[in-house]
Write an enzyme that holds these catalytic residues in place. Structure first.
Site, PDB file in Angstrom:
ATOM      1  N   SER A 127     117.951  95.575  23.911  1.00 20.10           N
ATOM      2  CA  SER A 127     118.425  94.426  24.686  1.00 20.10           C
ATOM      3  C   SER A 127     117.284  93.840  25.508  1.00 20.10           C
ATOM      4  CB  SER A 127     119.527  94.906  25.624  1.00 20.10           C
ATOM      5  OG  SER A 127     119.823  93.931  26.594  1.00 20.10           O
ATOM      6  N   TYR A 152     123.351 101.693  31.976  1.00 24.78           N
ATOM      7  CA  TYR A 152     123.430 101.124  30.617  1.00 24.78           C
ATOM      8  C   TYR A 152     122.058 100.612  30.188  1.00 24.78           C
ATOM      9  CZ  TYR A 152     123.820  97.626  26.999  1.00 24.78           C
ATOM     10  OH  TYR A 152     123.583  96.899  25.853  1.00 24.78           O
ATOM     11  N   LYS A 156     119.009 101.773  27.018  1.00 21.61           N
ATOM     12  CA  LYS A 156     118.253 100.963  26.047  1.00 21.61           C
ATOM     13  C   LYS A 156     116.750 101.218  26.209  1.00 21.61           C
ATOM     14  CE  LYS A 156     121.791  99.486  24.171  1.00 21.61           C
ATOM     15  NZ  LYS A 156     122.128 100.031  22.867  1.00 21.61           N
TER      16      LYS A 156
HETATM   17  P1  NAD Z   1     130.849  96.888  20.750  1.00 23.69           P
HETATM   18  O1  NAD Z   1     131.371  97.717  21.869  1.00 23.69           O
HETATM   19  O2  NAD Z   1     131.676  95.768  20.265  1.00 23.69           O
HETATM   20  O3  NAD Z   1     130.468  97.817  19.510  1.00 23.69           O
HETATM   21  C1  NAD Z   1     129.986  99.130  19.661  1.00 23.69           C
HETATM   22  C2  NAD Z   1     130.879 100.029  18.810  1.00 23.69           C
HETATM   23  O4  NAD Z   1     130.400 101.376  18.886  1.00 23.69           O
HETATM   24  C3  NAD Z   1     132.325 100.048  19.282  1.00 23.69           C
HETATM   25  O5  NAD Z   1     133.162  99.642  18.214  1.00 23.69           O
HETATM   26  C4  NAD Z   1     132.577 101.502  19.686  1.00 23.69           C
HETATM   27  O6  NAD Z   1     133.892 101.895  19.363  1.00 23.69           O
HETATM   28  C5  NAD Z   1     131.510 102.258  18.921  1.00 23.69           C
HETATM   29  N1  NAD Z   1     131.040 103.512  19.545  1.00 23.69           N
HETATM   30  C6  NAD Z   1     130.585 103.668  20.803  1.00 23.69           C
HETATM   31  N2  NAD Z   1     130.243 104.961  21.010  1.00 23.69           N
HETATM   32  C7  NAD Z   1     130.489 105.620  19.851  1.00 23.69           C
HETATM   33  C8  NAD Z   1     130.334 106.975  19.436  1.00 23.69           C
HETATM   34  N3  NAD Z   1     129.882 107.921  20.262  1.00 23.69           N
HETATM   35  N4  NAD Z   1     130.668 107.322  18.165  1.00 23.69           N
HETATM   36  C9  NAD Z   1     131.149 106.370  17.306  1.00 23.69           C
HETATM   37  N5  NAD Z   1     131.314 105.082  17.649  1.00 23.69           N
HETATM   38  C10 NAD Z   1     130.988 104.712  18.911  1.00 23.69           C
HETATM   39  O7  NAD Z   1     129.392  96.362  21.214  1.00 23.69           O
HETATM   40  P2  NAD Z   1     128.483  95.228  20.583  1.00 23.69           P
HETATM   41  O8  NAD Z   1     128.516  94.066  21.490  1.00 23.69           O
HETATM   42  O9  NAD Z   1     128.790  95.058  19.162  1.00 23.69           O
HETATM   43  O10 NAD Z   1     127.060  95.895  20.756  1.00 23.69           O
HETATM   44  C11 NAD Z   1     126.429  96.618  19.714  1.00 23.69           C
HETATM   45  C12 NAD Z   1     125.121  97.177  20.213  1.00 23.69           C
HETATM   46  O11 NAD Z   1     124.283  96.113  20.656  1.00 23.69           O
HETATM   47  C13 NAD Z   1     125.252  98.129  21.387  1.00 23.69           C
HETATM   48  O12 NAD Z   1     124.294  99.155  21.222  1.00 23.69           O
HETATM   49  C14 NAD Z   1     124.907  97.266  22.583  1.00 23.69           C
HETATM   50  O13 NAD Z   1     124.402  98.028  23.639  1.00 23.69           O
HETATM   51  C15 NAD Z   1     123.834  96.378  21.984  1.00 23.69           C
HETATM   52  N6  NAD Z   1     123.684  95.084  22.679  1.00 23.69           N
HETATM   53  C16 NAD Z   1     124.771  94.284  22.816  1.00 23.69           C
HETATM   54  C17 NAD Z   1     124.651  93.075  23.491  1.00 23.69           C
HETATM   55  C18 NAD Z   1     125.856  92.169  23.665  1.00 23.69           C
HETATM   56  O14 NAD Z   1     125.810  91.257  24.456  1.00 23.69           O
HETATM   57  N7  NAD Z   1     126.944  92.355  22.935  1.00 23.69           N
HETATM   58  C19 NAD Z   1     123.402  92.683  24.023  1.00 23.69           C
HETATM   59  C20 NAD Z   1     122.314  93.518  23.841  1.00 23.69           C
HETATM   60  C21 NAD Z   1     122.458  94.739  23.168  1.00 23.69           C
HETATM   61  C1  UD1 Z   2     124.784  90.764  30.796  1.00 28.29           C
HETATM   62  C2  UD1 Z   2     124.340  92.146  31.213  1.00 28.29           C
HETATM   63  C3  UD1 Z   2     123.212  92.621  30.311  1.00 28.29           C
HETATM   64  C4  UD1 Z   2     123.624  92.566  28.846  1.00 28.29           C
HETATM   65  C5  UD1 Z   2     124.087  91.150  28.522  1.00 28.29           C
HETATM   66  C6  UD1 Z   2     124.611  91.098  27.121  1.00 28.29           C
HETATM   67  C7  UD1 Z   2     124.783  92.246  33.606  1.00 28.29           C
HETATM   68  C8  UD1 Z   2     124.169  92.284  34.965  1.00 28.29           C
HETATM   69  N1  UD1 Z   2     123.923  92.126  32.597  1.00 28.29           N
HETATM   70  O1  UD1 Z   2     123.706  89.885  30.957  1.00 28.29           O
HETATM   71  O2  UD1 Z   2     122.856  93.958  30.630  1.00 28.29           O
HETATM   72  O3  UD1 Z   2     122.541  92.926  28.011  1.00 28.29           O
HETATM   73  O4  UD1 Z   2     125.141  90.771  29.425  1.00 28.29           O
HETATM   74  O5  UD1 Z   2     124.911  89.806  26.732  1.00 28.29           O
HETATM   75  O6  UD1 Z   2     125.987  92.350  33.450  1.00 28.29           O
HETATM   76  N2  UD1 Z   2     128.202  83.931  34.608  1.00 28.29           N
HETATM   77  C9  UD1 Z   2     128.960  83.147  35.460  1.00 28.29           C
HETATM   78  N3  UD1 Z   2     130.290  83.438  35.577  1.00 28.29           N
HETATM   79  C10 UD1 Z   2     130.910  84.443  34.892  1.00 28.29           C
HETATM   80  C11 UD1 Z   2     130.127  85.232  34.007  1.00 28.29           C
HETATM   81  C12 UD1 Z   2     128.774  84.958  33.900  1.00 28.29           C
HETATM   82  O7  UD1 Z   2     128.440  82.238  36.084  1.00 28.29           O
HETATM   83  O8  UD1 Z   2     132.116  84.658  35.064  1.00 28.29           O
HETATM   84  C13 UD1 Z   2     126.775  83.630  34.447  1.00 28.29           C
HETATM   85  C14 UD1 Z   2     125.865  84.778  34.880  1.00 28.29           C
HETATM   86  O9  UD1 Z   2     125.521  84.670  36.217  1.00 28.29           O
HETATM   87  C15 UD1 Z   2     124.676  84.562  33.942  1.00 28.29           C
HETATM   88  C16 UD1 Z   2     125.270  83.924  32.701  1.00 28.29           C
HETATM   89  O10 UD1 Z   2     126.530  83.413  33.081  1.00 28.29           O
HETATM   90  O11 UD1 Z   2     123.789  83.657  34.522  1.00 28.29           O
HETATM   91  C17 UD1 Z   2     125.433  84.908  31.567  1.00 28.29           C
HETATM   92  O12 UD1 Z   2     126.126  86.054  32.057  1.00 28.29           O
HETATM   93  P1  UD1 Z   2     126.556  87.262  31.101  1.00 28.29           P
HETATM   94  O13 UD1 Z   2     127.248  86.729  29.915  1.00 28.29           O
HETATM   95  O14 UD1 Z   2     127.267  88.260  31.954  1.00 28.29           O
HETATM   96  O15 UD1 Z   2     125.164  87.851  30.576  1.00 28.29           O
HETATM   97  P2  UD1 Z   2     123.890  88.376  31.392  1.00 28.29           P
HETATM   98  O16 UD1 Z   2     124.100  88.346  32.843  1.00 28.29           O
HETATM   99  O17 UD1 Z   2     122.705  87.666  30.877  1.00 28.29           O
END
Ligand code: NAD
Ligand code: UD1
Length: 342
Positions: A127, A152, A156
């Site tokens: 991330s 969290y 990463k």
């Molecule tokens: P998500 O929660 O939708 O998907 C993760 C899946 O992993 C879930 O379905 C959960 O049931 C499964 N899981 C968790 N722990 C497990 C375990 N011990 N054994 C088996 N299954 C398990 O999340 P996502 O948004 O799809 O994110 C996927 C990856 O990307 C994660 O590693 C997350 O940290 C990373 N990531 C996500 C974002 C975001 O904004 N969505 C941003 C940056 C990084």
């Molecule tokens: C958040 C997580 C980050 C994660 C990322 C995944 C936090 C502090 N950080 O980042 O670890 O990797 O999501 O996508 O939670 N906002 C509003 N109102 C709301 C929600 C959000 O104004 O109700 C604004 C926030 O201030 C930010 C932007 O929208 O500026 C995006 O927010 P969000 O979607 O939560 O993502 P990040 O903060 O970038």
């Protein structure tokens, strides 16, 4: 045909990546997901979009024996895309050990199995949170990482270090860590998307659920930042673009195009969008006004962050294609689909 294991395949990004892999048609795909933050319904959604049904093994990756049994059962595995993790920032502050246990143990078990069964190619979900608050924009892979703001985020940062240290001594495995900026949106069919288990904290699911009348009006967290309109800037990237990058990264490793056994890539659109601009994009895509108010800054928020993703373009041949309009339109279509389904 070789098989790719997608961990977290019933989750948001994992399921979209499975759709891309199935559409590409070069590999069979299996999933491991214990459904802690998802449901098996995702497998039906994947089938509705691709016409192909995949198997999900509902086991906990922290259980080494159960994970090994799946590797044993699939001797044709050549790669793993490791999405599975817990990802709620606030919960990780309240329950750090749960996060360290789940996210480290599952990664370590996957790496142990890849080494033991000579599964060569691993992709790890990282991330942009690893960069923390950073002044020099856009962020490149050479920008310094900083101390994580939450447990969290630390999973990463340290997860990348575990991977790098392991790859250094591994005889069988090579890996890529992909640092996602802000993945949003849904499949353009509107048949698959993000399904937050609890009240969403992230901007786009909050906007769509609020517009659907399921949540109160949006609060914009801070209107007094030193940005062009006073709200925070982020690099939103369509989940299908992120999914495509995983397929290209798998091909890159599979075809031996990598120069190092461990490499890192940013995945962002390269464009910074303010919260107010995101709201306007939603209003245009959905054809409706969104109620919102401007509130206090959210503790821990960085003012602005966006990526330089030219390394991914140069080496993986990947570039984000979708616009913020596409992201909002697909997210809204998915929200409407969910409401019809309910
Ligand atoms: P998500 O929660 O939708 O998907 C993760 C899946 O992993 C879930 O379905 C959960 O049931 C499964 N899981 C968790 N722990 C497990 C375990 N011990 N054994 C088996 N299954 C398990 O999340 P996502 O948004 O799809 O994110 C996927 C990856 O990307 C994660 O590693 C997350 O940290 C990373 N990531 C996500 C974002 C975001 O904004 N969505 C941003 C940056 C990084
Ligand atoms: C958040 C997580 C980050 C994660 C990322 C995944 C936090 C502090 N950080 O980042 O670890 O990797 O999501 O996508 O939670 N906002 C509003 N109102 C709301 C929600 C959000 O104004 O109700 C604004 C926030 O201030 C930010 C932007 O929208 O500026 C995006 O927010 P969000 O979607 O939560 O993502 P990040 O903060 O970038």
């Amino acid at each position: 045909m070789s098989t790719i294991l997608v961990t977290g395949g019933c989750g948001y990004i994992g399921s979209h990546t499975i759709i891309e892999l199935l559409n590409q048609g070069l590999h069979d795909v299996i999933s491991i997901d214990n459904l802690v933050n998802s449901s098996e319904k995702t497998i039906d959604r994947i089938e509705a979009i691709t016409g192909k049904r995949i198997v999900n093994y509902s086991i906990d990756l922290c259980d080494l024996a159960a994970t090994q049994a799946i590797f044993e059962h699939h001797p044709d595995l050549t790669g793993v895309i490791h999405f599975a993790a817990l990802k709620a920032v606030g919960e990780s502050v309240a329950e750090p050990l749960k996060y360290y246990h789940n996210n480290f143990e599952s990664l370590i078990n996957i790496l142990k199995c890849c080494e033991a069964f000579a599964v060569k190619d691993v992709i790890f979900s990282s991330s942009c949170t690893v960069y923390g608050s950073i002044d020099q924009l856009p962020v490149t892979e050479n920008s310094p990482v900083s101390r994580a703001e939450s447990p969290y985020g630390n999973t990463k940062l340290v997860g990348e270090e575990i991977l790098r240290d392991f790859i250094r001594i591994s005889k069988n495995v090579q890996a890529i860590a992909l640092r996602y900026f802000n993945p949003v949106g849904a499949h353009p069919t509107g048949l698959n998307g993000e399904l937050p288990a609890n009240k969403p904290n992230n901007l786009v699911p909050f906007i769509t659920q609020s517009a659907a009348g399921l949540l109160p009006p949006l609060t914009v967290f801070g209107g007094d930042y030193d940005t062009r309109d006073g709200s925070c800037i982020r690099d939103y990237i369509h989940v299908c673009d992120i999914a495509e990058a995983h397929v290209m990264a798998m091909d890159y490793l599979g075809n031996g195009k990598n120069t190092d056994a461990y490499e890192v890539f940013n995945l962002g659109s390269g464009e910074g969008v303010t919260v107010f601009e995101a709201v306007q994009a939603f209003e245009k895509a959905a054809g409706m006004k969104l109620k919102y108010m401007v509130g206090d800054r959210r503790p821990g928020d960085v003012m602005a962050i966006y990526s330089d993703s030219s390394k991914a373009e140069k080496y993986l041949g990947w570039k984000a294609k979708a616009s913020i309009h596409d992201m909002m339109a697909s997210a809204w279509k998915w929200q409407q689909h969910l409401m019809q389904e309910a």
